[in-house]
Enzyme design. Structure first.
Site, PDB file in Angstrom:
ATOM      1  N   GLU A  33       4.233  -5.421   7.071  1.00  0.00           N
ATOM      2  CA  GLU A  33       3.320  -4.437   7.977  1.00  0.00           C
ATOM      3  C   GLU A  33       3.832  -4.078   9.596  1.00  0.00           C
ATOM      4  O   GLU A  33       3.981  -3.379   9.528  1.00  0.00           O
ATOM      5  CB  GLU A  33       1.647  -4.921   8.128  1.00  0.00           C
ATOM      6  CG  GLU A  33       1.226  -4.576   6.375  1.00  0.00           C
ATOM      7  CD  GLU A  33       1.631  -5.778   5.322  1.00  0.00           C
ATOM      8  OE1 GLU A  33       2.536  -6.686   5.547  1.00  0.00           O
ATOM      9  OE2 GLU A  33       0.737  -5.691   4.384  1.00  0.00           O
TER      10      GLU A  33
ATOM     11  N   GLU B  78      -0.458  -9.208  -0.753  1.00  0.00           N
ATOM     12  CA  GLU B  78      -1.788  -9.812  -0.591  1.00  0.00           C
ATOM     13  C   GLU B  78      -2.663  -9.507  -1.757  1.00  0.00           C
ATOM     14  O   GLU B  78      -3.681 -10.430  -2.519  1.00  0.00           O
ATOM     15  CB  GLU B  78      -2.679  -8.855  -0.123  1.00  0.00           C
ATOM     16  CG  GLU B  78      -2.285  -8.505   1.922  1.00  0.00           C
ATOM     17  CD  GLU B  78      -2.410  -7.723   2.311  1.00  0.00           C
ATOM     18  OE1 GLU B  78      -1.999  -6.909   1.910  1.00  0.00           O
ATOM     19  OE2 GLU B  78      -3.317  -7.998   3.948  1.00  0.00           O
TER      20      GLU B  78
ATOM     21  N   GLY C 186       0.219  -4.916   0.345  1.00  0.00           N
ATOM     22  CA  GLY C 186      -0.627  -5.351  -0.658  1.00  0.00           C
ATOM     23  C   GLY C 186      -0.047  -5.752  -2.335  1.00  0.00           C
ATOM     24  O   GLY C 186      -1.257  -6.534  -2.114  1.00  0.00           O
TER      25      GLY C 186
ATOM     26  N   ALA D  72       1.406  -0.761   0.361  1.00  0.00           N
ATOM     27  CA  ALA D  72      -0.085   0.257  -0.114  1.00  0.00           C
ATOM     28  C   ALA D  72       0.678   1.721  -0.372  1.00  0.00           C
ATOM     29  O   ALA D  72       2.312   1.213   0.457  1.00  0.00           O
ATOM     30  CB  ALA D  72      -0.877  -0.103   0.914  1.00  0.00           C
TER      31      ALA D  72
HETATM   32  N1  DAK Z   1       4.564   3.386  -0.557  1.00  0.00           N
HETATM   33  C1  DAK Z   1       5.330   4.508  -1.840  1.00  0.00           C
HETATM   34  N2  DAK Z   1       6.140   4.413  -2.171  1.00  0.00           N
HETATM   35  C2  DAK Z   1       6.814   3.861  -2.042  1.00  0.00           C
HETATM   36  C3  DAK Z   1       7.002   2.056  -1.313  1.00  0.00           C
HETATM   37  C4  DAK Z   1       5.228   2.112   0.057  1.00  0.00           C
HETATM   38  N3  DAK Z   1       5.304   1.441  -0.486  1.00  0.00           N
HETATM   39  N4  DAK Z   1       7.518   1.348  -1.989  1.00  0.00           N
HETATM   40  C5  DAK Z   1       8.734   2.232  -2.445  1.00  0.00           C
HETATM   41  N5  DAK Z   1       8.006   3.769  -2.393  1.00  0.00           N
HETATM   42  C6  DAK Z   1       9.094   4.064  -3.435  1.00  0.00           C
HETATM   43  C7  DAK Z   1      10.060   4.846  -2.437  1.00  0.00           C
HETATM   44  O1  DAK Z   1       9.839   6.151  -1.009  1.00  0.00           O
HETATM   45  C8  DAK Z   1      11.358   5.412  -3.781  1.00  0.00           C
HETATM   46  O2  DAK Z   1      10.617   6.963  -3.854  1.00  0.00           O
HETATM   47  P1  DAK Z   1      11.930   7.929  -3.987  1.00  0.00           P
HETATM   48  O3  DAK Z   1      12.157   7.810  -2.279  1.00  0.00           O
HETATM   49  O4  DAK Z   1      12.797   7.263  -5.242  1.00  0.00           O
HETATM   50  O5  DAK Z   1      10.737   8.709  -4.062  1.00  0.00           O
HETATM   51  C9  DAK Z   1      10.909   4.690  -4.154  1.00  0.00           C
HETATM   52  O6  DAK Z   1       9.361   3.949  -4.169  1.00  0.00           O
HETATM   53  C10 DAK Z   1      12.239   3.374  -5.172  1.00  0.00           C
HETATM   54  O7  DAK Z   1      12.460   2.348  -3.679  1.00  0.00           O
HETATM   55  P2  DAK Z   1      13.353   2.702  -2.709  1.00  0.00           P
HETATM   56  O8  DAK Z   1      14.464   3.747  -3.059  1.00  0.00           O
HETATM   57  O9  DAK Z   1      13.229   2.542  -0.794  1.00  0.00           O
HETATM   58  O10 DAK Z   1      13.635   1.735  -3.995  1.00  0.00           O
HETATM   59  P3  DAK Z   1      15.208   0.162  -2.722  1.00  0.00           P
HETATM   60  O11 DAK Z   1      15.360  -0.978  -4.236  1.00  0.00           O
HETATM   61  O12 DAK Z   1      16.399   0.216  -1.876  1.00  0.00           O
HETATM   62  O13 DAK Z   1      14.012  -0.729  -2.543  1.00  0.00           O
HETATM   63  C11 DAK Z   1      12.031  -2.181  -1.043  1.00  0.00           C
HETATM   64  C12 DAK Z   1      12.923  -1.263  -2.332  1.00  0.00           C
HETATM   65  C13 DAK Z   1      10.291  -2.771  -2.263  1.00  0.00           C
HETATM   66  C14 DAK Z   1      12.642  -3.355  -1.063  1.00  0.00           C
HETATM   67  C15 DAK Z   1      11.925  -0.799  -0.772  1.00  0.00           C
HETATM   68  O14 DAK Z   1      11.269   0.505  -1.701  1.00  0.00           O
HETATM   69  C16 DAK Z   1      10.541  -0.806   0.826  1.00  0.00           C
HETATM   70  O15 DAK Z   1      10.853  -0.832   1.642  1.00  0.00           O
HETATM   71  N6  DAK Z   1       9.318  -0.360   0.373  1.00  0.00           N
HETATM   72  C17 DAK Z   1       8.636  -0.100   1.044  1.00  0.00           C
HETATM   73  C18 DAK Z   1       7.346  -1.960   1.158  1.00  0.00           C
HETATM   74  C19 DAK Z   1       6.726  -1.622   2.308  1.00  0.00           C
HETATM   75  O16 DAK Z   1       7.436  -2.407   3.396  1.00  0.00           O
HETATM   76  N7  DAK Z   1       5.496  -2.213   2.109  1.00  0.00           N
HETATM   77  C20 DAK Z   1       4.548  -1.539   2.988  1.00  0.00           C
HETATM   78  C21 DAK Z   1       3.738  -3.072   3.447  1.00  0.00           C
HETATM   79  S1  DAK Z   1       1.817  -2.424   4.200  1.00  0.00           S
HETATM   80  C22 DAK Z   1      -4.023  -0.728   5.379  1.00  0.00           C
HETATM   81  C23 DAK Z   1      -4.788  -1.560   4.380  1.00  0.00           C
HETATM   82  C24 DAK Z   1      -3.347  -2.331   4.297  1.00  0.00           C
HETATM   83  C25 DAK Z   1      -2.504  -1.834   4.055  1.00  0.00           C
HETATM   84  C26 DAK Z   1      -1.838  -0.655   4.890  1.00  0.00           C
HETATM   85  C27 DAK Z   1      -3.376  -0.142   6.228  1.00  0.00           C
HETATM   86  N8  DAK Z   1      -5.622  -0.361   5.755  1.00  0.00           N
HETATM   87  C28 DAK Z   1      -7.103  -0.224   6.704  1.00  0.00           C
HETATM   88  C29 DAK Z   1      -4.623   1.750   6.301  1.00  0.00           C
HETATM   89  C30 DAK Z   1      -1.265  -2.412   3.184  1.00  0.00           C
HETATM   90  C31 DAK Z   1      -0.047  -1.875   3.850  1.00  0.00           C
HETATM   91  C32 DAK Z   1       0.844  -2.372   3.723  1.00  0.00           C
HETATM   92  O17 DAK Z   1       1.308  -3.124   2.349  1.00  0.00           O
END
Ligand code: DAK
Length: 260
Positions: free
Chosen positions: A134, A114, A111, A66
Site C-alpha cells: 500500500e 489482508e 487486500g 484492492a
Molecule cells: N487492481 C486492479 N488491477 C490489477 C491489480 C489491482 N490490484 N493487480 C493487477 N491488476 C491488473 C493489471 O493492471 C493487469 O491488467 P491489464 O493491464 O492486463 O488490463 C492485469 O491485472 C495483470 O497484471 P500485470 O500485468 O501487472 O501482471 P504481472 O504478472 O506483471 O504482475 C503483480 C503481477 C501482482 C506483481 C502486479 O499486477 C501488481 O503489482 N499488482 C498490484 C499489486 C498491488 O499493489 N495491489 C494493491 C495493494 S493496495 C482502502 C482500503 C484498502 C485498500 C485500499 C484502499 N480504502 C480505505 C479506500 C487496500 C489496498 C490494497 O490492496
C-alpha cells in the site's frame, strides 16, 4: 443469488468461495466485496458448511489487492465506504462460525494478504507471494492489515512488511509463521480439502466452540479470555456429541458425531 465476481461451490460439508476476476488478478472492488458479504451471510444462515475455503480463480493470483482502478477518483467519503465494507467482510470471515481456510494460489498482495490473514489458517502454493504494498501507492492497509499482521507475526516483522511494501514468497511466509504450509500449486486444493475433511471428522460443535473461544478470546486479557474458554467448554457438556465422544473412546470405536 447469482454472483458475477465470485463462485460459490458446496461439496459434502465444504463450501468454497472463489474470487473470480482473473483478468485483474482477482482484485477486490466494491461489487466483489458486496458479493462476498452476501455469500458469507447466506452460507452462515444455510448452516450446512463445516469448513469454508477461500481461493482465487486462475493460477496466478489469490487476490492482487484492492482494485487500484477505482483509487484515482476515490474521495474521503468513498474511501470510508470502501474501508467500512472491506473491514466488515474481513471481520465476518474472522468470526464466521466454522473454520475458514485461505488456499492462496498465487499473489496475495494488499487486500489479498489482508483477506488471507482474516482466515483461520493459510495454505499457499509454491508460487504464492504475500505483501502489503500500500505505501508504494501512497496509502496504508485499510482492511485490518496494520492490526492483524502484527498480532500474527509480531510487531517488528509486520512493520518491516508494511513500511517497505516488499513482497515475500510462500517459503519465507511459512518461515515467519504467516502460512501454515506450502504445497505445489497443482496439489493445493486437494491438500486443503484433505485438511478440511480431517477437521470435519472431529466433533462439529467442539470445532465451533474452539473457534469461538480462540477468536473472541484473542481480543481480551488472559483472565477474561480464559473465562470465554470456560463458558465454551461447559456448554459442550450439554451436548450428545460430548457423551458420544467419551463413550466411543471407552468402547474403542470411532465416534459418530451428530452435531447435537
Ligand atoms: N487492481 C486492479 N488491477 C490489477 C491489480 C489491482 N490490484 N493487480 C493487477 N491488476 C491488473 C493489471 O493492471 C493487469 O491488467 P491489464 O493491464 O492486463 O488490463 C492485469 O491485472 C495483470 O497484471 P500485470 O500485468 O501487472 O501482471 P504481472 O504478472 O506483471 O504482475 C503483480 C503481477 C501482482 C506483481 C502486479 O499486477 C501488481 O503489482 N499488482 C498490484 C499489486 C498491488 O499493489 N495491489 C494493491 C495493494 S493496495 C482502502 C482500503 C484498502 C485498500 C485500499 C484502499 N480504502 C480505505 C479506500 C487496500 C489496498 C490494497 O490492496
Amino acid at each position: 443469488m447469482e454472483y458475477k465476481n465470485i463462485i460459490v461451490d458446496f461439496e459434502e460439508g465444504i463450501s468454497i468461495i472463489t474470487i473470480n476476476r482473473p483478468k485483474s488478478l482477482n482484485a477486490l472492488n466494491i461489487e466483489t466485496l458486496n458479493e462476498l458479504e452476501c455469500a458469507l451471510y447466506q452460507l452462515k444462515v444455510d448452516n450446512r458448511t463445516q469448513v469454508l475455503i477461500i481461493t482465487g480463480a486462475g493460477e496466478k493470483a489469490f487476490v492482487a489487492g484492492a482494485d487500484i482502478t477505482t483509487f484515482p477518483t476515490l474521495t474521503p467519503d468513498g474511501a470510508r465506504e470502501f474501508v467500512d465494507l472491506g473491514q466488515r467482510v474481513m471481520d465476518t470471515i474472522e468470526s464466521f462460525p466454522v473454520p475458514v481456510i485461505a488456499a492462496v494460489n498465487g499473489y496475495a498482495l494488499g487486500g489479498g494478504t489482508e483477506l488471507a490473514i482474516a482466515c483461520d489458517m493459510i495454505y499457499a502454493s509454491d508460487n504464492a507471494f504475500f505483501g502489503l504494498p500500500e505505501v508504494t501507492l501512497g496509502i496504508i492497509p485499510g482492511f485490518g492489515g496494520t492490526q492483524r499482521l502484527q498480532r500474527l507475526i509480531g510487531r517488528h516483522l509486520a512493520k518491516e512488511l508494511v513500511f517497505t511494501g516488499e513482497k515475500i514468497d510462500a517459503y519465507k511466509a511459512k518461515e515467519i509463521g504467516l502460512v501454515n504450509n506450502v504445497f505445489p500449486q497443482a496439489e493445493l486444493m486437494t491438500r486443503v480439502k484433505e485438511i478440511a475433511r480431517m477437521i470435519m471428522k472431529r466433533g462439529p460443535l467442539a470445532i465451533r466452540a474452539a473457534k469461538r473461544s480462540m477468536v473472541f478470546g484473542m481480543d481480551h486479557d488472559l483472565r477474561t479470555a480464559n473465562e470465554i474458554e470456560k463458558l465454551c467448554f461447559i456448554t459442550l457438556f450439554g451436548t450428545e456429541d460430548q457423551k458420544e465422544g467419551a463413550r466411543a473412546f471407552l468402547e474403542k470405536r470411532p465416534p459418530q458425531f451428530k452435531g447435537k
